[in-house]
Motif scaffolding. Structure first.
Motif, PDB file in Angstrom:
ATOM      1  N   PHE A  32       0.849  -1.188   0.000  1.00 50.36           N
ATOM      2  CA  PHE A  32       0.000   0.000   0.000  1.00 50.36           C
ATOM      3  C   PHE A  32       0.887   1.242   0.000  1.00 50.36           C
ATOM      4  CE2 PHE A  32      -2.988  -3.118   1.806  1.00 50.36           C
ATOM      5  CZ  PHE A  32      -4.110  -2.857   1.015  1.00 50.36           C
ATOM      6  N   PHE A  44       0.050  -5.592   1.185  1.00 49.47           N
ATOM      7  CA  PHE A  44      -1.248  -6.069   0.739  1.00 49.47           C
ATOM      8  C   PHE A  44      -1.278  -7.588   0.888  1.00 49.47           C
ATOM      9  CE2 PHE A  44      -3.346  -8.232  -2.835  1.00 49.47           C
ATOM     10  CZ  PHE A  44      -4.667  -7.886  -2.568  1.00 49.47           C
ATOM     11  N   SER A  97      -6.057   0.586   2.288  1.00 52.09           N
ATOM     12  CA  SER A  97      -5.137   0.127   3.329  1.00 52.09           C
ATOM     13  C   SER A  97      -5.838  -0.031   4.676  1.00 52.09           C
ATOM     14  CB  SER A  97      -3.986   1.124   3.492  1.00 52.09           C
ATOM     15  OG  SER A  97      -3.290   0.893   4.703  1.00 52.09           O
ATOM     16  N   THR A 105      -3.027   0.773  -3.420  1.00 51.70           N
ATOM     17  CA  THR A 105      -1.868  -0.082  -3.647  1.00 51.70           C
ATOM     18  C   THR A 105      -0.946   0.516  -4.706  1.00 51.70           C
ATOM     19  OG1 THR A 105      -3.368  -1.350  -5.055  1.00 51.70           O
ATOM     20  CG2 THR A 105      -2.826  -2.277  -2.918  1.00 51.70           C
TER      21      THR A 105
END
Length: 226
Positions: free
Chosen positions: A126, A132, A206, A225
């Protein structure tokens, strides 16, 4: 009569006048005395190549309604959010029915199934520097399903495609089966589920940002992301 319609012709007239004024040529320093001879075009820049840096100004119809994907349903907001966030899957460019992976490398499940398994891309971060993973996907799906009532009215696409909110909607369970695998179980097969989650409101935010700020404040959810 609505006053807006009285003002509209005046506003349009002013816009046309300003456009005409803006179209007038300004003097060019290329001709002697700082003016350009009639019919003479300005000399091209040396080399004809673009320059790095500077600022690009892009005109849109309006600002984004929110920087929280779940709280948007209009094209102008989508245009901005798609530069920040990514979904699990998306439509192939130029296609209206072929799907391609984005944050998910691959998936299992069809319109006849009630269970979908998403195999996620590894090494994705992120913008805030956190990783992620499957837990991030679960956090987002759980949040959407349990949005507080005051935010549900703005979550148009989730409401429409997932049959509302809460424990009795379309999504029965979301499980992070390992670090990069997510299993989503529906209450019944849905021909639209995979296409629904290609929409910008289903982009992944996030979890660290949601936890460190107010997860119910749409203005704080601004980390997608890389």
């Amino acid at each position: 009569m609505n006053h807006r319609w009285k003002v509209l012709p005046i506003t349009m007239g002013l816009a046309l006048i300003l456009a005409a004024c803006g179209g007038a040529q300004s003097p060019s320093p290329s001709a002697p005395g700082g003016s350009q001879e009639p019919g003479e075009s300005a000399a091209p820049s040396e080399g004809g190549e673009g320059q790095a840096g500077g600022t690009m100004v892009f005109a849109g119809a309006r600002l984004a309604a929110s920087l929280d994907p779940s709280q948007t349903s209009d094209g102008e907001s989508f245009r901005i959010l798609q530069q920040i966030y990514e979904p699990l899957i998306d439509l192939e460019p130029g296609s209206t029915n072929e799907l391609t992976g984005v944050l998910a490398e691959s998936w299992e499940g069809t319109a006849e199934d009630d269970t979908y398994v998403f195999n996620l891309r590894q090494g994705v971060m992120f913008h805030d520097g956190t990783p992620f993973n499957a837990e991030a996907v679960k956090t987002n799906f759980d949040r959407w399903q349990n949005l507080p009532e005051e935010l549900q009215a703005n979550a148009y696409y989730y409401d429409l495609t997932m049959d509302g909110f809460g424990a009795d909607n379309l999504v029965a369970n979301v499980e992070a089966t390992d670090e990069y695998t997510v299993t989503i179980t529906l209450r019944e097969p849905s021909a639209t589920f995979l296409y629904a989650i290609t929409l910008p409101p289903f982009a992944i935010v996030s979890p660290a940002v949601l936890e460190s700020t107010n997860a119910d404040d749409p203005a704080t959810s601004t980390f997608g992301t890389e």
